[in-house]
Scaffold this motif. Structure first.
Motif, PDB file in Angstrom:
ATOM      1  N   TYR A   1       0.822  -1.201   0.000  1.00  0.00           N
ATOM      2  CA  TYR A   1       0.000   0.000   0.000  1.00  0.00           C
ATOM      3  C   TYR A   1       0.861   1.258   0.000  1.00  0.00           C
ATOM      4  O   TYR A   1       0.511   2.238  -0.656  1.00  0.00           O
TER       5      TYR A   1
ATOM      6  N   ALA B   1       2.027   1.634  -3.513  1.00  0.00           N
ATOM      7  CA  ALA B   1       0.955   2.035  -4.426  1.00  0.00           C
ATOM      8  C   ALA B   1       0.559   3.495  -4.249  1.00  0.00           C
ATOM      9  O   ALA B   1       0.322   4.207  -5.231  1.00  0.00           O
ATOM     10  N   PHE B   2       0.493   3.953  -2.991  1.00  0.00           N
ATOM     11  CA  PHE B   2      -0.049   5.285  -2.732  1.00  0.00           C
ATOM     12  C   PHE B   2       1.013   6.368  -2.534  1.00  0.00           C
ATOM     13  O   PHE B   2       0.695   7.551  -2.643  1.00  0.00           O
ATOM     14  N   ARG B   3       2.256   5.985  -2.243  1.00  0.00           N
ATOM     15  CA  ARG B   3       3.313   6.989  -2.022  1.00  0.00           C
ATOM     16  C   ARG B   3       3.445   7.962  -3.189  1.00  0.00           C
ATOM     17  O   ARG B   3       3.516   9.169  -2.973  1.00  0.00           O
TER      18      ARG B   3
ATOM     19  N   LEU C   1       1.328   9.155  -5.152  1.00  0.00           N
ATOM     20  CA  LEU C   1       0.218  10.113  -5.198  1.00  0.00           C
ATOM     21  C   LEU C   1       0.459  11.304  -4.279  1.00  0.00           C
ATOM     22  O   LEU C   1      -0.060  12.393  -4.516  1.00  0.00           O
TER      23      LEU C   1
END
Length: 178
Positions: A23, A26-28, A30
């Protein structure tokens, strides 16, 4: 990220970070380097949501939880995920990237041949073992791993290693000249 480096710096917290690693990966981007959303990304998101809705409709909530648990069990604290840590965390000062030479390369399309990949990014993964074989003088003496499980263990247990144990590159401003 700065949050990860400050928050996950003790053994138990690093274990949690490893479990949640997919996660963060995946989100870093953004939050760290946001980019404009493209049409293909919107389409991809819609297709994913529709797929999940169909799975929920025909198979129920257990199937959705199966997807979520599968992500945790198949990535975070999983031997194959050792490559995320082994590739770019400095276990030895000055050694920025590491290769892994072990049997799990058979399951990961030779992703463990990481130094070779950095030197020759256009060579397909299927040919990286051959590259190592024909150029042993460049790769045989570099520090490397033979166990991704040990990489994960060392990352979690070694108080000197943590999310800040990476080389961070700063992108040069194209308007400035050096």
């Amino acid at each position: 990220s700065e949050f990860e480096g400050k928050m996950f710096n003790r053994t138990l917290l690093k274990l949690i970070w490893v479990i949640l690693q997919p996660y963060f990966y995946a989100f870093r981007p953004l939050f760290i380097r946001p980019m404009p959303v493209t049409l293909l990304e919107v389409i991809n998101f819609i297709v994913q949501v529709l797929f999940d809705v169909m799975v929920y409709k025909y198979f129920g909530v257990k199937a959705i939880f199966y997807f979520i648990q599968g992500t945790f069990l198949g990535t975070g604290l999983h031997p194959l995920s050792g490559h995320f840590i082994s590739e770019h965390y400095m276990f030895i000062k000055g050694q920025e990237t590491y290769s892994y030479y072990g049997p799990l390369n058979l399951l990961t399309f030779n992703v463990g041949y990481h130094n070779e990949h950095h030197d020759f990014p256009s060579i397909p993964g299927s040919r990286l073992p051959e590259l190592k074989k024909i150029a042993p003088e460049y790769y045989d003496n570099l520090p490397h791993y033979t166990s991704w499980v040990k990489v994960i263990y060392d990352f979690i247990m070694d108080p000197e290693i943590g999310p800040y144990s990476r080389v961070r590159r700063h992108i040069k401003d194209s308007d400035k000249t050096d």
